[in-house]
Write a protein that holds these residues in place. Structure first.
Motif, PDB file in Angstrom:
ATOM      1  N   THR A  26       8.309  -6.662   8.249  1.00 53.73           N
ATOM      2  CA  THR A  26       7.604  -5.510   7.420  1.00 53.73           C
ATOM      3  C   THR A  26       5.965  -4.659   6.857  1.00 53.73           C
ATOM      4  OG1 THR A  26       9.643  -6.336   5.874  1.00 53.73           O
ATOM      5  CG2 THR A  26       8.146  -4.910   4.696  1.00 53.73           C
ATOM      6  N   THR A  27       5.159  -6.148   6.967  1.00 54.94           N
ATOM      7  CA  THR A  27       4.108  -5.686   7.384  1.00 54.94           C
ATOM      8  C   THR A  27       3.554  -4.509   7.939  1.00 54.94           C
ATOM      9  OG1 THR A  27       3.022  -8.045   7.268  1.00 54.94           O
ATOM     10  CG2 THR A  27       3.197  -7.515   5.589  1.00 54.94           C
ATOM     11  N   TYR A  50       4.178  -0.679  -1.930  1.00 55.22           N
ATOM     12  CA  TYR A  50       4.864  -1.352  -2.840  1.00 55.22           C
ATOM     13  C   TYR A  50       6.046  -0.795  -3.434  1.00 55.22           C
ATOM     14  CZ  TYR A  50       6.476  -3.719  -7.351  1.00 55.22           C
ATOM     15  OH  TYR A  50       7.437  -4.809  -7.827  1.00 55.22           O
ATOM     16  N   VAL A  71       8.556  -1.631  -0.312  1.00 54.30           N
ATOM     17  CA  VAL A  71       9.318  -2.388  -0.638  1.00 54.30           C
ATOM     18  C   VAL A  71      10.256  -2.442  -1.239  1.00 54.30           C
ATOM     19  CG1 VAL A  71       7.851  -4.398  -1.976  1.00 54.30           C
ATOM     20  CG2 VAL A  71       8.983  -5.499   0.247  1.00 54.30           C
ATOM     21  N   THR A  99      15.185  -8.372  -0.782  1.00 51.21           N
ATOM     22  CA  THR A  99      13.996  -9.272  -0.580  1.00 51.21           C
ATOM     23  C   THR A  99      13.802 -10.003  -2.453  1.00 51.21           C
ATOM     24  OG1 THR A  99      12.465  -6.998  -1.814  1.00 51.21           O
ATOM     25  CG2 THR A  99      13.009  -7.745   1.219  1.00 51.21           C
ATOM     26  N   ARG A 155       7.743  -9.713  -2.782  1.00 57.66           N
ATOM     27  CA  ARG A 155       7.372  -8.218  -3.283  1.00 57.66           C
ATOM     28  C   ARG A 155       6.457  -7.896  -4.028  1.00 57.66           C
ATOM     29  NH1 ARG A 155      12.736  -7.848  -4.948  1.00 57.66           N
ATOM     30  NH2 ARG A 155      12.055  -8.302  -7.362  1.00 57.66           N
ATOM     31  N   ILE A 206       3.444  -9.176  -1.284  1.00 55.31           N
ATOM     32  CA  ILE A 206       3.412  -7.335  -0.394  1.00 55.31           C
ATOM     33  C   ILE A 206       2.200  -6.877  -1.154  1.00 55.31           C
ATOM     34  CG2 ILE A 206       4.092  -5.183  -0.100  1.00 55.31           C
ATOM     35  CD1 ILE A 206       4.825  -7.046   1.965  1.00 55.31           C
TER      36      ILE A 206
END
Length: 321
Positions: free
Chosen positions: A86-87, A255, A258, A264, A269, A272
Protein backbone atom coordinates in the motif's frame (compact mmCIF):
# COMPACT_ATOMS: atom_id res chain seq x y z
CA UNK A 1 -25.05 6.24 21.93
CA UNK A 2 -23.96 9.24 24.02
CA UNK A 3 -21.49 7.05 25.90
CA UNK A 4 -20.00 5.76 22.63
CA UNK A 5 -19.51 9.29 21.32
CA UNK A 6 -17.91 10.35 24.60
CA UNK A 7 -15.50 7.40 24.41
CA UNK A 8 -14.57 8.28 20.83
CA UNK A 9 -14.06 11.92 21.73
CA UNK A 10 -11.88 10.91 24.68
CA UNK A 11 -9.72 8.69 22.46
CA UNK A 12 -9.31 11.44 19.85
CA UNK A 13 -8.24 13.98 22.48
CA UNK A 14 -5.87 11.49 24.08
CA UNK A 15 -4.42 10.69 20.66
CA UNK A 16 -3.80 14.37 20.05
CA UNK A 17 -2.07 14.75 23.42
CA UNK A 18 0.07 11.65 22.94
CA UNK A 19 1.30 12.74 19.51
CA UNK A 20 1.81 16.36 20.55
CA UNK A 21 3.85 15.63 23.67
CA UNK A 22 5.86 12.89 21.97
CA UNK A 23 6.77 15.34 19.22
CA UNK A 24 7.53 18.02 21.79
CA UNK A 25 9.95 15.60 23.44
CA UNK A 26 11.60 15.04 20.06
CA UNK A 27 12.11 18.80 19.71
CA UNK A 28 13.71 18.88 23.16
CA UNK A 29 16.26 16.34 21.91
CA UNK A 30 16.92 18.55 18.90
CA UNK A 31 17.35 21.55 21.19
CA UNK A 32 19.96 19.62 23.19
CA UNK A 33 22.01 19.04 20.05
CA UNK A 34 21.65 22.72 19.16
CA UNK A 35 22.79 23.86 22.63
CA UNK A 36 25.74 21.46 22.69
CA UNK A 37 27.17 23.09 19.57
CA UNK A 38 26.28 26.65 20.55
CA UNK A 39 27.80 26.05 24.00
CA UNK A 40 30.98 24.79 22.32
CA UNK A 41 30.69 21.40 24.02
CA UNK A 42 30.52 19.75 20.60
CA UNK A 43 31.10 20.70 16.99
CA UNK A 44 28.59 20.44 14.17
CA UNK A 45 31.13 18.30 12.28
CA UNK A 46 30.69 15.66 14.99
CA UNK A 47 27.19 15.02 13.66
CA UNK A 48 28.66 12.98 10.82
CA UNK A 49 30.37 10.59 13.23
CA UNK A 50 27.24 10.24 15.37
CA UNK A 51 25.27 9.55 12.18
CA UNK A 52 27.39 6.45 11.69
CA UNK A 53 26.25 5.16 15.09
CA UNK A 54 22.64 5.92 14.16
CA UNK A 55 22.69 4.27 10.74
CA UNK A 56 24.82 1.21 11.44
CA UNK A 57 23.86 0.36 15.04
CA UNK A 58 20.82 2.10 16.49
CA UNK A 59 18.61 1.91 13.38
CA UNK A 60 19.11 -1.83 12.81
CA UNK A 61 18.51 -2.51 16.52
CA UNK A 62 15.24 -0.55 16.34
CA UNK A 63 14.09 -2.68 13.39
CA UNK A 64 15.06 -6.02 14.93
CA UNK A 65 13.42 -5.09 18.22
CA UNK A 66 10.15 -4.22 16.44
CA UNK A 67 9.90 -7.70 14.91
CA UNK A 68 11.01 -9.48 18.08
CA UNK A 69 8.10 -7.89 19.97
CA UNK A 70 5.46 -8.92 17.42
CA UNK A 71 3.70 -12.23 18.00
CA UNK A 72 4.05 -14.68 15.16
CA UNK A 73 0.89 -15.07 13.12
CA UNK A 74 -0.05 -15.34 9.46
CA UNK A 75 -2.48 -12.48 9.99
CA UNK A 76 0.29 -10.14 11.19
CA UNK A 77 2.47 -11.16 8.27
CA UNK A 78 -0.31 -10.50 5.75
CA UNK A 79 -1.07 -7.10 7.31
CA UNK A 80 2.61 -6.13 7.17
CA UNK A 81 2.95 -7.14 3.53
CA UNK A 82 -0.28 -5.31 2.67
CA UNK A 83 1.09 -2.22 4.39
CA UNK A 84 4.31 -2.48 2.39
CA UNK A 85 2.46 -2.77 -0.92
CA UNK A 86 0.00 0.00 0.00
CA UNK A 87 2.72 2.50 0.94
CA UNK A 88 4.73 1.61 -2.15
CA UNK A 89 1.74 2.28 -4.40
CA UNK A 90 0.69 5.48 -2.59
CA UNK A 91 4.18 6.96 -2.83
CA UNK A 92 4.61 5.91 -6.46
CA UNK A 93 1.25 7.42 -7.49
CA UNK A 94 1.95 10.67 -5.66
CA UNK A 95 5.40 10.84 -7.25
CA UNK A 96 3.90 10.45 -10.72
CA UNK A 97 1.40 13.21 -9.95
CA UNK A 98 4.17 15.55 -8.83
CA UNK A 99 6.29 14.66 -11.84
CA UNK A 100 3.57 15.65 -14.31
CA UNK A 101 2.63 18.78 -12.36
CA UNK A 102 6.22 20.08 -12.36
CA UNK A 103 7.46 18.35 -15.51
CA UNK A 104 8.13 21.60 -17.37
CA UNK A 105 10.00 23.07 -14.40
CA UNK A 106 12.27 20.15 -13.51
CA UNK A 107 15.24 21.73 -15.25
CA UNK A 108 15.34 23.93 -12.17
CA UNK A 109 16.86 21.83 -9.31
CA UNK A 110 14.62 23.56 -6.78
CA UNK A 111 11.58 21.74 -8.16
CA UNK A 112 13.40 18.40 -8.10
CA UNK A 113 14.09 18.82 -4.39
CA UNK A 114 10.50 20.00 -3.88
CA UNK A 115 9.13 16.77 -5.37
CA UNK A 116 11.44 14.49 -3.39
CA UNK A 117 11.21 16.48 -0.15
CA UNK A 118 7.43 16.57 -0.38
CA UNK A 119 7.20 12.80 -0.70
CA UNK A 120 9.95 10.97 1.20
CA UNK A 121 9.68 11.20 4.99
CA UNK A 122 11.54 10.25 8.13
CA UNK A 123 9.13 7.39 8.82
CA UNK A 124 11.70 5.24 10.64
CA UNK A 125 13.59 7.22 13.28
CA UNK A 126 10.84 9.81 13.59
CA UNK A 127 7.64 7.99 12.67
CA UNK A 128 8.06 4.75 14.62
CA UNK A 129 8.16 6.32 18.14
CA UNK A 130 5.05 8.36 17.35
CA UNK A 131 2.96 5.49 16.06
CA UNK A 132 4.20 3.19 18.84
CA UNK A 133 3.13 5.73 21.45
CA UNK A 134 -0.36 5.85 19.91
CA UNK A 135 -0.73 2.06 19.98
CA UNK A 136 1.49 0.90 22.88
CA UNK A 137 -0.22 -2.51 23.08
CA UNK A 138 0.04 -3.23 19.35
CA UNK A 139 3.63 -4.11 18.30
CA UNK A 140 2.43 -4.60 14.71
CA UNK A 141 2.33 -0.84 14.11
CA UNK A 142 6.09 -0.57 14.72
CA UNK A 143 6.60 -3.13 11.97
CA UNK A 144 4.35 -1.01 9.76
CA UNK A 145 6.92 1.76 10.13
CA UNK A 146 9.71 -0.64 9.12
CA UNK A 147 7.87 -1.70 5.96
CA UNK A 148 7.06 1.92 5.11
CA UNK A 149 10.77 2.76 5.43
CA UNK A 150 11.60 -0.16 3.15
CA UNK A 151 9.15 0.90 0.44
CA UNK A 152 10.40 4.49 0.71
CA UNK A 153 14.04 3.42 0.32
CA UNK A 154 13.22 1.43 -2.82
CA UNK A 155 11.63 4.49 -4.42
CA UNK A 156 14.14 7.00 -3.07
CA UNK A 157 17.19 5.15 -4.43
CA UNK A 158 15.58 4.67 -7.84
CA UNK A 159 13.11 7.29 -9.04
CA UNK A 160 14.16 9.75 -6.32
CA UNK A 161 17.82 9.72 -7.31
CA UNK A 162 16.85 9.84 -10.98
CA UNK A 163 14.71 12.92 -10.41
CA UNK A 164 17.47 14.78 -8.57
CA UNK A 165 20.28 13.87 -10.98
CA UNK A 166 18.23 13.58 -14.20
CA UNK A 167 20.51 10.62 -14.98
CA UNK A 168 19.42 6.96 -14.91
CA UNK A 169 22.93 5.68 -14.18
CA UNK A 170 22.56 6.75 -10.54
CA UNK A 171 19.44 4.64 -10.01
CA UNK A 172 20.32 1.63 -7.85
CA UNK A 173 18.07 -1.17 -6.64
CA UNK A 174 21.17 -2.65 -5.00
CA UNK A 175 21.66 0.41 -2.77
CA UNK A 176 17.94 0.45 -2.00
CA UNK A 177 18.08 -3.09 -0.65
CA UNK A 178 21.68 -3.72 0.44
CA UNK A 179 22.08 -1.06 3.11
CA UNK A 180 21.99 -1.15 6.93
CA UNK A 181 18.20 -0.78 6.98
CA UNK A 182 17.60 -3.38 4.27
CA UNK A 183 19.94 -5.90 5.85
CA UNK A 184 18.35 -5.37 9.27
CA UNK A 185 14.86 -5.87 7.80
CA UNK A 186 15.96 -9.09 6.07
CA UNK A 187 17.57 -10.42 9.27
CA UNK A 188 14.54 -9.46 11.38
CA UNK A 189 12.10 -11.13 8.95
CA UNK A 190 14.18 -14.32 8.85
CA UNK A 191 14.13 -14.50 12.66
CA UNK A 192 10.38 -13.81 12.64
CA UNK A 193 9.54 -16.46 10.05
CA UNK A 194 11.78 -19.00 11.81
CA UNK A 195 10.09 -18.13 15.12
CA UNK A 196 13.48 -17.43 16.68
CA UNK A 197 13.54 -15.27 19.78
CA UNK A 198 16.91 -13.80 20.68
CA UNK A 199 18.20 -14.56 24.20
CA UNK A 200 16.78 -12.24 26.85
CA UNK A 201 20.18 -10.67 27.55
CA UNK A 202 20.64 -9.75 23.90
CA UNK A 203 17.05 -8.52 23.59
CA UNK A 204 17.61 -6.08 26.46
CA UNK A 205 20.64 -4.63 24.67
CA UNK A 206 18.90 -4.48 21.28
CA UNK A 207 15.81 -2.82 22.77
CA UNK A 208 17.86 -0.22 24.65
CA UNK A 209 19.92 0.65 21.56
CA UNK A 210 16.77 0.78 19.43
CA UNK A 211 15.13 3.25 21.81
CA UNK A 212 18.14 5.51 21.45
CA UNK A 213 17.62 5.89 17.68
CA UNK A 214 14.99 8.66 17.76
CA UNK A 215 16.73 10.85 20.38
CA UNK A 216 20.10 10.53 18.61
CA UNK A 217 18.48 11.35 15.25
CA UNK A 218 17.01 14.55 16.69
CA UNK A 219 20.25 15.51 18.45
CA UNK A 220 22.04 15.24 15.10
CA UNK A 221 19.46 17.53 13.50
CA UNK A 222 19.94 20.02 16.32
CA UNK A 223 23.71 19.97 15.83
CA UNK A 224 23.26 20.67 12.13
CA UNK A 225 20.80 23.47 12.85
CA UNK A 226 23.37 25.15 15.12
CA UNK A 227 25.77 25.53 12.20
CA UNK A 228 23.20 27.18 9.95
CA UNK A 229 22.12 30.78 9.51
CA UNK A 230 18.72 30.85 11.26
CA UNK A 231 17.53 33.76 9.12
CA UNK A 232 18.03 31.64 6.02
CA UNK A 233 16.32 28.67 7.67
CA UNK A 234 13.15 30.46 8.78
CA UNK A 235 12.81 33.07 6.04
CA UNK A 236 13.03 30.88 2.98
CA UNK A 237 9.67 30.35 1.19
CA UNK A 238 10.94 27.21 -0.53
CA UNK A 239 11.30 25.38 2.79
CA UNK A 240 7.68 26.15 3.69
CA UNK A 241 6.53 24.94 0.27
CA UNK A 242 8.19 21.58 0.90
CA UNK A 243 6.70 21.52 4.40
CA UNK A 244 3.18 22.17 3.10
CA UNK A 245 3.52 19.36 0.57
CA UNK A 246 5.05 16.88 3.01
CA UNK A 247 3.19 17.66 6.21
CA UNK A 248 -0.33 18.24 4.88
CA UNK A 249 -0.97 17.51 1.20
CA UNK A 250 0.77 14.14 0.97
CA UNK A 251 -0.64 12.65 4.22
CA UNK A 252 -4.15 13.76 3.28
CA UNK A 253 -3.71 12.16 -0.14
CA UNK A 254 -2.45 8.94 1.48
CA UNK A 255 -5.33 8.87 3.95
CA UNK A 256 -7.94 9.34 1.24
CA UNK A 257 -6.45 6.40 -0.66
CA UNK A 258 -6.49 4.11 2.36
CA UNK A 259 -10.10 5.08 3.15
CA UNK A 260 -11.00 3.52 -0.19
CA UNK A 261 -9.70 0.21 1.19
CA UNK A 262 -12.55 -0.93 3.48
CA UNK A 263 -10.74 -4.15 4.42
CA UNK A 264 -8.13 -2.22 6.44
CA UNK A 265 -8.55 -1.71 10.20
CA UNK A 266 -8.20 1.42 12.31
CA UNK A 267 -4.51 1.00 13.33
CA UNK A 268 -3.63 0.40 9.66
CA UNK A 269 -5.34 3.61 8.51
CA UNK A 270 -4.02 5.82 11.31
CA UNK A 271 -0.52 4.40 10.80
CA UNK A 272 -0.69 5.43 7.14
CA UNK A 273 -1.83 8.93 8.15
CA UNK A 274 0.77 9.47 10.87
CA UNK A 275 3.74 7.95 9.06
CA UNK A 276 2.89 9.81 5.85
CA UNK A 277 2.92 13.07 7.81
CA UNK A 278 6.47 12.54 9.10
CA UNK A 279 8.90 15.35 8.17
CA UNK A 280 11.17 15.24 5.12
CA UNK A 281 13.73 12.43 5.23
CA UNK A 282 17.42 13.18 5.83
CA UNK A 283 18.30 10.85 2.95
CA UNK A 284 17.20 13.63 0.56
CA UNK A 285 19.97 15.81 1.98
CA UNK A 286 22.44 12.99 1.37
CA UNK A 287 21.36 12.85 -2.29
CA UNK A 288 21.56 16.63 -2.59
CA UNK A 289 25.07 16.73 -1.12
CA UNK A 290 26.31 13.79 -3.15
CA UNK A 291 25.09 15.26 -6.44
CA UNK A 292 25.56 18.94 -5.49
CA UNK A 293 21.91 19.89 -5.90
CA UNK A 294 20.57 22.68 -3.67
CA UNK A 295 22.17 21.35 -0.47
CA UNK A 296 21.39 24.42 1.65
CA UNK A 297 17.75 24.66 0.59
CA UNK A 298 17.31 20.92 1.21
CA UNK A 299 18.74 21.16 4.73
CA UNK A 300 16.45 24.11 5.47
CA UNK A 301 13.42 22.21 4.20
CA UNK A 302 14.21 19.21 6.42
CA UNK A 303 14.58 21.35 9.51
CA UNK A 304 11.45 23.44 8.84
CA UNK A 305 9.32 20.33 8.22
CA UNK A 306 10.70 18.72 11.40
CA UNK A 307 9.83 21.75 13.52
CA UNK A 308 6.36 22.37 12.10
CA UNK A 309 5.25 18.75 12.21
CA UNK A 310 4.74 19.34 15.95
CA UNK A 311 1.67 21.30 14.89
CA UNK A 312 0.53 19.46 11.77
CA UNK A 313 0.79 15.83 12.89
CA UNK A 314 -1.31 16.20 16.09
CA UNK A 315 -3.82 18.28 14.10
CA UNK A 316 -4.21 15.51 11.53
CA UNK A 317 -4.71 12.94 14.27
CA UNK A 318 -7.30 15.17 15.93
CA UNK A 319 -9.23 15.73 12.69
CA UNK A 320 -9.19 12.24 11.22
CA UNK A 321 -8.98 9.74 14.07
Amino acid sequence: MFTIHCCKAFFVVMGFKIVFFTLLTMLVYMALGFLLVKGKKAESSHAKSVSGLLIYVLGPCMIINAFQKMDYSISNLKSSLLFFVTTLIIQAVFFVMLYFIYKKKLENPIYRILCCGGLFGNVGFFGMPIIASLFPDNPLVSCYSVFYTTSMNILAFTIGVYLITQNRKYMSIKEAIINPTGIAVFFAIVLYLAKIQLPSGIIVIVELLGKMAAPVCMIILGMRLASMDLKKVFFQPFAYGVGLLKLLIFPLFAYVIVLLMPWTDYPFRISILVLSSAPTAAVILSFAELHECEQERTANAILISTIFCVLTMPLLVLLFS
